[in-house]
Design an enzyme around this catalytic site. Structure first.
Site, PDB file in Angstrom:
ATOM      1  CB  VAL A  74       0.561  -3.253  -5.601  1.00  0.00           C
ATOM      2  CG1 VAL A  74       0.941  -4.293  -6.644  1.00  0.00           C
ATOM      3  CG2 VAL A  74       1.060  -1.870  -6.018  1.00  0.00           C
TER       4      VAL A  74
ATOM      5  CB  ALA B 248      -0.918   0.002   1.210  1.00  0.00           C
TER       6      ALA B 248
ATOM      7  CG  ASP C  95       8.964   9.026  -5.356  1.00  0.00           C
ATOM      8  OD1 ASP C  95       9.634   9.336  -4.355  1.00  0.00           O
ATOM      9  OD2 ASP C  95       7.821   8.545  -5.284  1.00  0.00           O
TER      10      ASP C  95
END
Length: 867
Positions: A239, A233, A389
């Protein structure tokens, strides 16, 4: 680093001041203006009183900044010049009236329609932020850093809970902080690391509704199996593991959180408002600064909004996968996207088995740092498209022994940024100058990058750059950086550097007199670099990002033929650039760059930087260096070596001829010394005129002219000037370090005078190396025969000399033997490499040698033709 430090220093009082200012009544009491008195130091005032006064002054300034920021409409970030990789397809509005692809005008229209909803989100932010920041400020004022460290665990736990309450935007901030062991204590890291992939989930029933809606058909028509619970999460999605009905392939199903677009849009309003308050604060505290903090926030906000477009994420994923494959980065896996099942709120990709770096041991992280670093640098500096990221939840260690050799998987390409080619070229130049502590050139790079305006005073900035940047080169993260800065200023008691007062004075000088700017794209680049450095520090507490990236930068300099990169290479090899009065390429600099490109980076004793002007103590194998120079990876270097090789060969030829002529004069004079009146009776053969045809400019030859050999040598080989002498000495030193004294004697011309046996000795060494490389072959036997014959020739003159002056063992025998072994090893490596060259490499080498010799001969003939 300096920009980040200067931004961070006012952050705590400014953040507290922002929160307090907005929470106070609308008509605060009139506050006295903030006045800096940098040269006034009163020892009777305690540190607590000083900090209290600083926070009070910051609060007063923040109140006025907040008042200024609420006077007009808050505008949505403009994406007309964004560096974020965004979808350029036609936009679609959600039922709430929000664009699926970022659009400033539509978002502003949405904000205007929300009315009190935005103020409610702002109030929710303040409700959680004000008490927390007040608590941190109180602890810091009453107990200092020790009190903060004692309460690190509870503070981090409360921060994590606040971030989870506030939602995805603030969870992203926590993820960035969770990888900085040099900034936060272990207790705080443990808490914040839970934000990487253990964010509270939303109900699976809701996720399945979103999945069915995005597929446009029943789930079981597409998937034969979907996990009952999410396997991960994240802040924007969770997912599930699934199996495709059509193929049986195991896939990852990423489903976006419901209503996340609306929440993120409101958060952008909150952050935009906070950024304008901060901008007003900085204009009050440091009016000389030109950084547009609102623009920086804009860039981050656009990127965050774009992360919600999973179709764009899939395109980013495919693009970077193709780029890495094209560049030969074979150890990194980017999961394949299944486009036919993906939408803006649903992403289906291949399933990857592995362990996320957030769950890996320190030694595992350390083993993967180089792999991740190479992949990121290729993205950033080679292609200008990079994953912005890369937190540990998005990086996965793959099981060992995979057939494809992959070791690291990169996930989640929602935020991908782009950098223009000219900025990438300047970054390469800046990193080289930074690692070499060449701050004069780094100043120019900062001007080119838009960090400093051209009119900035060098005399003011250069000393500050040395103090702020040199400690960062040493590595080790924020704590070691702070310790090094303190040591520079004598605050640790070991040196006299002016102490706290001097550091404060320098800080105020930067804030008030240096008009630096942080370009907007740095917001995304800094985010990625801070995160990657934090991960590396978890694996290696002494990690030095500047020096660790040096081999990649060196390889790029030696390969890239772009004019901008060529200029950076010339500056690295020549110092000030060719033709600027420094005498040519410096052999030691070439050795350092080649070493670095092949992974051997040697720090200097001064600040841990790379010293280009010091001959390395360690060398890569000579054969390895030769193969590298002949490869496509050194194309840029070969372009320089073509002209430099001709210059070097010309200098060697001239020096050899002149020293040979001088040695002949000395030998002739010695032979005539026993003869009465010999010098008066016999002329030197070098001074006897001889009929000689001369080359003409049109390629033909003139009728013979009477010239002495000395006149011919003087014309063909004029004396070297001082710059040429220094250049030849640097080449001779390099030859001596790699191949030994015989090679050095040949390059500097001693082989034609004081060391006449250098050439046959080097031929002996090369023949014996060839025989060792090809044992038992007819060629090896021929090489050994040649070596024996030359040794007999060499030993004859040496035995005569030994009867006249017995040689004593030199001082440092062990060092001499070690050097001889190293030179023999280098020659063996070079001979092996030369014998095993591919046909293409042979052609490149022969072409370089042929051009070098031809150019040197032509230069000599052209000088003779002037006669």
């Amino acid at each position: 680093p300096a920009s980040g430090i200067l931004m961070a220093m006012p952050l705590l009082p400014a953040a507290a001041a922002i929160a307090l200012a907005v929470a106070l009544p609308a008509a605060p009491p009139r506050a006295a203006p903030l006045v800096f008195r940098p040269r006034v130091v009163c020892s009777s005032i305690t540190m607590t009183d000083t900090l209290s006064s600083a926070v009070s002054a910051a609060t007063s300034a923040a109140i006025r900044a907040a008042e200024a920021s609420t006077g007009g409409n808050i505008r949505a970030p403009d994406n007309s010049k964004t560096y974020v990789s965004v979808d350029e397809a036609d936009n679609v509005l959600t039922v709430e009236g929000l664009p699926e692809v970022y659009d400033a005008k539509i978002i502003e229209k949405y904000w205007k329609s929300q009315g009190s909803a935005l103020q409610q989100r702002w109030s929710e932010f303040l409700r959680l932020a004000v008490p927390y920041i007040t608590r941190v400020s109180t602890l810091m004022l009453t107990g200092g850093m020790e009190a903060l460290e004692r309460e690190a665990g509870p503070l981090a736990r409360d921060a994590r809970k606040n971030m989870e309450q506030l939602g995805p935007t603030y969870i992203k901030l926590g993820q960035m902080l969770s990888v900085r062991p040099d900034v936060l204590p272990p207790a705080a890291l443990d808490e914040l690391q839970r934000l990487q992939d253990n964010v509270p989930t939303f109900p699976t029933e809701t996720a399945m509704e979103v999945l069915a809606q995005e597929l446009g058909r029943p789930i079981d028509e597409v998937f034969s199996e979907v996990s009952a619970e999410p396997v991960a999460a994240a802040s924007l999605a969770q997912v599930y593991k699934g199996t495709l009905r059509a193929t049986g392939e195991t896939v990852a199903i990423k489903v976006q959180r419901p209503n996340v677009l609306e929440m993120v849009t409101k958060d952008l309003y909150v952050l935009r408002r906070a950024a304008e308050v901060y901008q007003n604060l900085m204009e009050r505290f440091a009016p000389q600064q030109r950084t547009d903090y609102v623009a920086i926030l804009n860039e981050w906000a656009i990127g965050f909004y774009t992360e919600l477009d999973f179709q764009n994420e899939g395109r980013n994923q495919r693009r970077i996968s193709e780029l890495l494959e094209r560049e030969g980065v074979t150890t990194v896996l980017v999961p394949r996207v299944l486009e036919e099942y993906s939408t803006r709120r649903l992403l289906v990709s291949e399933w990857v088995e592995g362990v996320k770096l957030s769950e890996c041991a320190q030694e595992d992280i350390a083993s993967l740092v180089g792999v991740g670093q190479e992949a990121f640098l290729v993205q950033l500096l080679q292609f200008g498209v990079f994953h912005a990221d890369p937190h540990p939840g998005n990086l996965m260690m793959l099981p060992p022994g995979r057939e494809d050799g992959k070791r690291l998987a990169i996930l989640d390409f929602g935020l991908v940024a782009t950098v223009k080619q000219e900025d990438r070229d300047t970054m390469v130049s800046a990193l080289i100058h930074f690692a070499n502590k060449d701050y004069t050139s780094l100043f120019d790079d900062f001007v080119d990058l838009g960090i400093l305006p051209p009119e900035t005073s060098r005399g003011l900035v250069l000393p500050l750059m040395d103090k702020a940047l040199t400690p960062y080169i040493q590595g080790g993260g924020a704590k070691k950086y702070a310790a090094a800065v303190s040591a520079n200023y004598g605050m640790d008691g070991t040196t006299t550097g002016g102490g706290f007062q001097a550091m404060t004075q320098d800080l105020l000088t930067v804030l008030n007199e240096v008009p630096f700017t942080i370009p907007p794209y740095f917001a995304l680049l800094a985010r990625a670099m801070v995160t990657l450095e934090g991960i590396a520090l978890q694996g290696n507490p002494d990690y030095a990002i500047v020096l660790e990236t040096y081999p990649f930068i060196a390889r790029k300099l030696l390969k890239d033929d772009r004019p901008e990169v060529q200029r950076a290479l010339q500056q690295a090899l020549y110092g000030s650039g060719p033709g600027t009065g420094d005498g040519g390429m410096r052999g030691n600099r070439l050795a350092v760059l080649l070493n670095s490109a092949l992974g051997v980076v040697e720090r200097s004793g001064s600040g841990g930087a790379v010293d280009l002007d010091r001959m390395p103590t360690e060398f890569v194998e000579a054969g390895t260096a030769l193969r590298y120079v002949l490869s496509d990876d050194a194309a840029s270097l070969r372009d320089l070596l073509k002209s430099e090789g001709s210059v070097a060969a010309d200098l060697v030829l001239r020096q050899t001829l002149r020293r040979g002529m001088g040695a002949f004069d000395g030998a002739f004079a010695a032979a005539l010394r026993p003869v009465p009146f010999g010098a008066q009776l016999f002329a030197s053969p070098l001074d006897v005129p001889t009929p000689v045809p001369l080359p003409l400019a049109d390629g033909t030859w003139s009728p013979p002219r009477f010239l002495t050999p000395r006149e011919l040598v003087d014309a063909a080989a004029p004396p070297l000037d001082r710059k040429e002498e220094l250049y030849l000495l640097s080449l001779a030193d390099l030859a001596g370090e790699v191949l030994g004294p015989n090679a050095k004697a040949i390059v500097n011309g001693d082989a034609a005078s004081s060391d006449a046996l250098a050439v046959p000795r080097l031929v002996v060494d090369a023949s014996e190396s060839y025989a060792r490389a090809h044992p038992g072959t007819p060629e090896a036997q021929q090489a050994q025969s040649l070596a024996r014959a030359l040794r007999a020739f060499i030993d004859g003159p040496q035995s005569l000399l030994s009867r006249r002056a017995p040689l004593r063992p030199p001082a440092g025998v062990e060092a001499a033997h070690a050097a001889a072994d190293r030179h023999e090893s280098s020659l063996d490596s070079l001979v092996r490499a030369a014998a095993n060259l591919t046909q293409e490499e042979e052609e490149v080498l022969q072409g370089m040698l042929r051009n070098t010799v031809n150019d040197a001969v032509q230069a000599a003939l052209e000088r003779i033709s002037r006669l």
